[in-house]
Design a protein around this motif. Structure first.
Motif, mmCIF file in Angstrom:
data_model
loop_
_atom_site.group_PDB
_atom_site.id
_atom_site.type_symbol
_atom_site.label_atom_id
_atom_site.label_comp_id
_atom_site.label_asym_id
_atom_site.label_seq_id
_atom_site.Cartn_x
_atom_site.Cartn_y
_atom_site.Cartn_z
ATOM 1 N N THR A 96 0.822 -1.205 0.000
ATOM 2 C CA THR A 96 0.000 0.000 0.000
ATOM 3 C C THR A 96 0.858 1.258 0.000
ATOM 4 O OG1 THR A 96 -0.209 -0.130 2.401
ATOM 5 C CG2 THR A 96 -1.977 -1.097 1.106
ATOM 6 N N ALA A 97 2.001 1.222 0.668
ATOM 7 C CA ALA A 97 2.861 2.400 0.718
ATOM 8 C C ALA A 97 3.497 2.703 -0.630
ATOM 9 C CB ALA A 97 3.953 2.202 1.768
ATOM 10 N N ALA A 98 3.838 1.663 -1.371
ATOM 11 C CA ALA A 98 4.550 1.849 -2.629
ATOM 12 C C ALA A 98 3.648 1.710 -3.851
ATOM 13 C CB ALA A 98 5.690 0.848 -2.711
ATOM 14 N N ALA A 99 2.343 1.585 -3.654
ATOM 15 C CA ALA A 99 1.433 1.327 -4.771
ATOM 16 C C ALA A 99 1.480 2.413 -5.828
ATOM 17 C CB ALA A 99 0.010 1.163 -4.244
ATOM 18 N N GLY A 100 1.534 3.662 -5.432
ATOM 19 C CA GLY A 100 1.562 4.754 -6.410
ATOM 20 C C GLY A 100 2.797 4.708 -7.286
ATOM 21 N N GLY A 101 3.959 4.523 -6.688
ATOM 22 C CA GLY A 101 5.199 4.465 -7.458
ATOM 23 C C GLY A 101 5.278 3.242 -8.352
ATOM 24 N N ILE A 102 4.816 2.113 -7.846
ATOM 25 C CA ILE A 102 4.839 0.889 -8.646
ATOM 26 C C ILE A 102 3.869 1.011 -9.812
ATOM 27 C CG2 ILE A 102 4.284 -1.569 -8.618
ATOM 28 C CD1 ILE A 102 5.384 -1.608 -5.725
ATOM 29 N N SER A 103 2.690 1.567 -9.570
ATOM 30 C CA SER A 103 1.711 1.754 -10.644
ATOM 31 C C SER A 103 2.257 2.680 -11.722
ATOM 32 C CB SER A 103 0.410 2.325 -10.085
ATOM 33 O OG SER A 103 -0.168 1.431 -9.176
ATOM 34 N N ALA A 104 2.889 3.763 -11.303
ATOM 35 C CA ALA A 104 3.472 4.690 -12.279
ATOM 36 C C ALA A 104 4.559 3.999 -13.096
ATOM 37 C CB ALA A 104 4.038 5.914 -11.565
ATOM 38 N N ALA A 105 5.388 3.206 -12.448
ATOM 39 C CA ALA A 105 6.446 2.500 -13.174
ATOM 40 C C ALA A 105 5.864 1.530 -14.190
ATOM 41 C CB ALA A 105 7.347 1.752 -12.187
ATOM 42 N N LEU A 106 4.802 0.839 -13.828
ATOM 43 C CA LEU A 106 4.157 -0.079 -14.764
ATOM 44 C C LEU A 106 3.545 0.655 -15.949
ATOM 45 C CD1 LEU A 106 2.428 -2.554 -12.291
ATOM 46 C CD2 LEU A 106 4.337 -3.040 -13.814
ATOM 47 N N VAL A 107 2.828 1.740 -15.686
ATOM 48 C CA VAL A 107 2.180 2.499 -16.763
ATOM 49 C C VAL A 107 3.222 3.099 -17.697
ATOM 50 C CG1 VAL A 107 0.790 4.561 -17.260
ATOM 51 C CG2 VAL A 107 0.061 2.953 -15.486
ATOM 52 N N PHE A 108 4.234 3.753 -17.146
ATOM 53 C CA PHE A 108 5.245 4.384 -17.992
ATOM 54 C C PHE A 108 6.095 3.346 -18.723
ATOM 55 C CE2 PHE A 108 4.682 8.027 -14.930
ATOM 56 C CZ PHE A 108 3.928 8.783 -15.817
ATOM 57 N N GLY A 109 6.352 2.212 -18.079
ATOM 58 C CA GLY A 109 7.070 1.134 -18.756
ATOM 59 C C GLY A 109 6.278 0.583 -19.920
ATOM 60 N N TYR A 110 4.973 0.429 -19.732
ATOM 61 C CA TYR A 110 4.109 -0.053 -20.810
ATOM 62 C C TYR A 110 4.076 0.951 -21.958
ATOM 63 C CZ TYR A 110 -0.005 -1.739 -23.277
ATOM 64 O OH TYR A 110 -0.855 -2.180 -24.241
ATOM 65 N N LEU A 111 3.946 2.238 -21.624
ATOM 66 C CA LEU A 111 3.931 3.267 -22.665
ATOM 67 C C LEU A 111 5.254 3.305 -23.425
ATOM 68 C CD1 LEU A 111 2.078 6.179 -20.824
ATOM 69 C CD2 LEU A 111 1.195 4.701 -22.644
ATOM 70 N N ALA A 112 6.348 3.147 -22.723
ATOM 71 C CA ALA A 112 7.658 3.125 -23.394
ATOM 72 C C ALA A 112 7.765 1.919 -24.316
ATOM 73 C CB ALA A 112 8.777 3.110 -22.357
ATOM 74 N N ALA A 113 7.222 0.787 -23.885
ATOM 75 C CA ALA A 113 7.254 -0.408 -24.726
ATOM 76 C C ALA A 113 6.411 -0.222 -25.979
ATOM 77 C CB ALA A 113 6.760 -1.622 -23.942
ATOM 78 N N LEU A 114 5.333 0.526 -25.876
ATOM 79 C CA LEU A 114 4.496 0.799 -27.045
ATOM 80 C C LEU A 114 5.164 1.771 -28.019
ATOM 81 C CD1 LEU A 114 0.930 1.174 -25.490
ATOM 82 C CD2 LEU A 114 1.801 -0.741 -26.820
ATOM 83 N N LEU A 115 5.891 2.742 -27.480
ATOM 84 C CA LEU A 115 6.465 3.788 -28.312
ATOM 85 C C LEU A 115 7.816 3.433 -28.921
ATOM 86 C CD1 LEU A 115 5.557 6.869 -26.098
ATOM 87 C CD2 LEU A 115 4.414 6.103 -28.196
ATOM 88 N N PHE A 116 8.574 2.573 -28.268
ATOM 89 C CA PHE A 116 9.926 2.282 -28.717
ATOM 90 C C PHE A 116 10.102 0.780 -28.933
ATOM 91 C CE2 PHE A 116 10.085 6.047 -26.003
ATOM 92 C CZ PHE A 116 10.599 6.972 -26.905
#
Length: 122
Positions: A96-116
């Motif tokens: 619960t403490a790290a959920a925001g950071g982990i979620s952001a890393a997953l979303v941005f990692g997915y977007l990077a995988a789509l773009l590059f």
């Protein structure tokens, strides 16, 4: 709004963490992955002992942005969850403490995988 010295100290402290990691990479047989795990573990231990909080208060993002800050966040989340939920908090607090950071890393990692397009090393 912080003073310019707040930014300078954040830069200096964050830079010291980076310098230590680079020295460990250059002068030891440790792999970068092991150094990263050591940084997270050190953050958890120092956070649990109450020794990392003064550094966070002093350096701000210079102490919370490196991986030691992630470890500190985990220890802080577990401590708060144990105080509220008992033993179950020891298992759920870090998530619960790290959920925001982990979620952001997953979303941005997915977007990077789509773009590059990644290429394997040769």
């Amino acid at each position: 709004m912080g003073s310019i010295m707040d930014y300078i100290w954040a830069f200096v402290v964050g830079g010291i963490f980076c310098v230590i990691a680079q020295i460990l990479i250059d002068k030891t047989a440790l792999t970068p992955a092991r150094i990263l795990v050591a940084y997270v573990t050190a953050g958890v231990i120092l956070g649990a002992l109450g020794l990392y909080k003064p550094l966070v208060d002093f350096a701000g993002a210079g102490a919370t942005t490196p991986l030691t800050g992630f470890g500190y966040l985990i220890s802080k989340g577990v401590k708060e969850a144990v105080d509220k939920q008992g033993l179950l908090g020891a298992l759920t607090g870090s998530f619960t403490a790290a959920a925001g950071g982990i979620s952001a890393a997953l979303v941005f990692g997915y977007l990077a995988a789509l773009l590059f397009r990644g290429k394997p090393k040769k």
